[in-house]
Design a protein around this motif. Structure first.
Motif, PDB file in Angstrom:
ATOM      1  N   LYS A  84       8.432  18.441   0.641  1.00 17.26           N
ATOM      2  CA  LYS A  84       9.166  17.691  -0.350  1.00 17.26           C
ATOM      3  C   LYS A  84       8.275  17.902  -1.476  1.00 17.26           C
ATOM      4  O   LYS A  84       8.807  18.035  -2.571  1.00 17.26           O
ATOM      5  N   ALA A  85       7.173  17.789  -1.409  1.00 13.74           N
ATOM      6  CA  ALA A  85       6.100  17.832  -2.887  1.00 13.74           C
ATOM      7  C   ALA A  85       6.275  19.243  -3.238  1.00 13.74           C
ATOM      8  O   ALA A  85       5.932  19.429  -4.581  1.00 13.74           O
ATOM      9  N   ASN A  86       6.657  20.296  -2.706  1.00 10.90           N
ATOM     10  CA  ASN A  86       6.632  21.599  -3.133  1.00 10.90           C
ATOM     11  C   ASN A  86       7.825  22.068  -3.379  1.00 10.90           C
ATOM     12  O   ASN A  86       8.103  23.414  -3.703  1.00 10.90           O
ATOM     13  N   ILE A 140       5.453  15.944 -13.489  1.00 13.34           N
ATOM     14  CA  ILE A 140       4.923  15.037 -12.643  1.00 13.34           C
ATOM     15  C   ILE A 140       5.839  13.828 -12.576  1.00 13.34           C
ATOM     16  O   ILE A 140       6.356  13.354 -11.506  1.00 13.34           O
ATOM     17  N   LYS A 141       6.213  13.265 -13.729  1.00 10.44           N
ATOM     18  CA  LYS A 141       7.299  12.221 -13.994  1.00 10.44           C
ATOM     19  C   LYS A 141       8.651  12.581 -13.484  1.00 10.44           C
ATOM     20  O   LYS A 141       9.228  11.674 -12.642  1.00 10.44           O
ATOM     21  N   GLU A 142       9.024  13.926 -13.623  1.00 12.59           N
ATOM     22  CA  GLU A 142      10.397  14.265 -13.131  1.00 12.59           C
ATOM     23  C   GLU A 142      10.526  14.237 -11.715  1.00 12.59           C
ATOM     24  O   GLU A 142      11.431  13.859 -10.955  1.00 12.59           O
ATOM     25  N   LYS A 143       9.364  14.891 -11.126  1.00  5.89           N
ATOM     26  CA  LYS A 143       9.255  14.962  -9.574  1.00  5.89           C
ATOM     27  C   LYS A 143       9.161  13.716  -8.837  1.00  5.89           C
ATOM     28  O   LYS A 143       9.941  13.210  -7.837  1.00  5.89           O
ATOM     29  N   LEU A 144       8.579  12.699  -9.549  1.00  2.59           N
ATOM     30  CA  LEU A 144       8.616  11.138  -9.035  1.00  2.59           C
ATOM     31  C   LEU A 144      10.165  10.540  -9.149  1.00  2.59           C
ATOM     32  O   LEU A 144      10.565  10.052  -8.052  1.00  2.59           O
ATOM     33  N   LYS A 145      10.833  10.893 -10.346  1.00  2.18           N
ATOM     34  CA  LYS A 145      12.022  10.444 -10.242  1.00  2.18           C
ATOM     35  C   LYS A 145      12.997  10.968  -9.268  1.00  2.18           C
ATOM     36  O   LYS A 145      13.987  10.439  -8.767  1.00  2.18           O
ATOM     37  N   GLN A 146      12.715  12.413  -9.121  1.00  2.00           N
ATOM     38  CA  GLN A 146      13.549  12.985  -8.263  1.00  2.00           C
ATOM     39  C   GLN A 146      13.448  12.922  -6.810  1.00  2.00           C
ATOM     40  O   GLN A 146      14.510  12.621  -5.978  1.00  2.00           O
ATOM     41  N   ASP A 147      12.242  12.737  -6.387  1.00  2.00           N
ATOM     42  CA  ASP A 147      11.915  12.642  -4.803  1.00  2.00           C
ATOM     43  C   ASP A 147      11.274  11.530  -4.358  1.00  2.00           C
ATOM     44  O   ASP A 147      10.978  11.241  -3.082  1.00  2.00           O
ATOM     45  N   LEU A 195       9.753   7.596   0.020  1.00  2.00           N
ATOM     46  CA  LEU A 195       9.551   6.330   0.430  1.00  2.00           C
ATOM     47  C   LEU A 195      10.658   5.762   1.642  1.00  2.00           C
ATOM     48  O   LEU A 195      10.288   5.270   2.571  1.00  2.00           O
ATOM     49  N   ILE A 196      11.978   6.091   1.266  1.00  7.02           N
ATOM     50  CA  ILE A 196      12.815   5.777   2.404  1.00  7.02           C
ATOM     51  C   ILE A 196      12.492   6.467   3.753  1.00  7.02           C
ATOM     52  O   ILE A 196      12.513   5.831   4.862  1.00  7.02           O
ATOM     53  N   THR A 197      12.199   7.619   3.712  1.00 10.53           N
ATOM     54  CA  THR A 197      11.663   8.296   4.993  1.00 10.53           C
ATOM     55  C   THR A 197      10.668   7.842   5.465  1.00 10.53           C
ATOM     56  O   THR A 197      10.370   7.559   6.752  1.00 10.53           O
ATOM     57  N   ASN A 198       9.490   7.404   4.402  1.00  9.89           N
ATOM     58  CA  ASN A 198       8.409   6.585   5.147  1.00  9.89           C
ATOM     59  C   ASN A 198       8.793   5.343   5.977  1.00  9.89           C
ATOM     60  O   ASN A 198       8.232   4.939   7.056  1.00  9.89           O
ATOM     61  N   TYR A 199       9.693   4.692   5.482  1.00  8.70           N
ATOM     62  CA  TYR A 199      10.100   3.335   6.194  1.00  8.70           C
ATOM     63  C   TYR A 199      10.634   3.510   7.637  1.00  8.70           C
ATOM     64  O   TYR A 199      11.008   2.670   8.401  1.00  8.70           O
ATOM     65  N   PHE A 233       0.838  -1.039   0.186  1.00 10.29           N
ATOM     66  CA  PHE A 233       0.021   0.112  -0.031  1.00 10.29           C
ATOM     67  C   PHE A 233       0.974   1.410   0.003  1.00 10.29           C
ATOM     68  O   PHE A 233       0.685   2.250  -0.918  1.00 10.29           O
ATOM     69  N   ALA A 234       1.991   1.381   0.883  1.00  6.95           N
ATOM     70  CA  ALA A 234       2.531   2.667   0.981  1.00  6.95           C
ATOM     71  C   ALA A 234       3.290   3.139  -0.433  1.00  6.95           C
ATOM     72  O   ALA A 234       3.009   4.127  -0.571  1.00  6.95           O
ATOM     73  N   PRO A 235       3.992   2.386  -1.100  1.00  4.66           N
ATOM     74  CA  PRO A 235       4.546   2.779  -2.132  1.00  4.66           C
ATOM     75  C   PRO A 235       3.711   3.352  -3.100  1.00  4.66           C
ATOM     76  O   PRO A 235       3.749   4.347  -3.609  1.00  4.66           O
ATOM     77  N   ALA A 236       2.736   2.446  -3.397  1.00  3.98           N
ATOM     78  CA  ALA A 236       1.651   2.959  -4.237  1.00  3.98           C
ATOM     79  C   ALA A 236       0.741   4.322  -3.843  1.00  3.98           C
ATOM     80  O   ALA A 236       0.570   5.295  -4.561  1.00  3.98           O
ATOM     81  N   PHE A 237       0.634   4.242  -2.661  1.00  4.51           N
ATOM     82  CA  PHE A 237      -0.125   5.540  -1.895  1.00  4.51           C
ATOM     83  C   PHE A 237       0.554   6.900  -2.105  1.00  4.51           C
ATOM     84  O   PHE A 237       0.079   7.710  -2.478  1.00  4.51           O
TER      85      PHE A 237
END
Length: 185
Positions: free
Chosen positions: A176-178, A123-130, A135-139, A100-104
């Motif tokens: 991070k998102a901004n 959006i694609k670049e942002k996903l590549k960048q951050d 996800l690592i911080t999430n874990y 769930f977490a990775p997709a969410f």
């Protein structure tokens, strides 16, 4: 003290009567708190530069997407793993954090950027960048929170616990998102 009990009683009634709506509203409010703190305390924006549209969009994603998704997901996990026990709680955390977490996280980042008017390439670049960093911080945070949440908190209160801890997470995520997208070649 009496008024606090009254508020808690009313909250419990709303939670029992309208679980998804109640948790959607609380998620929207708490995500808004996280974005507000991110803008004022982390990004150090003066009040005249405070981005109200960003706050609205972040809160809206909490209201429409995050709150209902978490409530439905936690209810589904509870049905998937109906009994208790330490082993079962670890399985819940493994499924929650592994599937769930990775997709969410990817979906929230995509939705936020989309409603803020970003083009698919950005959006694609942002996903590549951050995405990986997020996800690592999430874990580093969420598995421990979820072990406690799934072990000791009734399913009706799990979104509240998650969103309360998520005020800190939302500060980080909003910041991070901004961050500007840096095109990676």
């Amino acid at each position: 003290m009496n008024s606090l009990r009254t508020v808690l009683r009313k909250y419990q009634i709303l939670l029992k009567t309208y679980p998804v709506s109640t948790q959607a509203i609380q998620s929207g409010l708490l995500m808004g708190v996280g974005d507000t703190i991110a803008q004022i305390c982390i990004e150090k924006k003066p009040l005249e530069e405070f981005n109200v549209k960003r706050l609205f969009n972040y809160s809206l994603v909490g209201l429409v997407y995050v709150g209902p998704s978490l409530r439905i997901w936690y209810g589904g996990l509870d049905k998937m793993f109906p009994s208790s026990g330490r082993k079962l709680q670890y399985k819940k955390v493994l499924v929650d954090q592994g599937i769930f977490a990775p997709a969410f996280i990817a979906s929230i980042l995509t939705i936020l950027m989309g409603i803020n008017g970003e083009k698919p390439e950005a959006i694609k670049e942002k996903l590549k960048q951050d995405y990986k960093d997020i996800l690592i911080t999430n874990y580093k945070i969420w598995p421990a929170v979820m072990i406690v949440n799934f072990s000791f908190v009734p399913v009706n209160y799990q979104v509240l616990v998650t969103q309360t801890v998520a005020v800190l997470w939302n500060i980080y995520f909003a910041w991070k998102a901004n961050q500007p997208v840096i095109k990676i070649e």
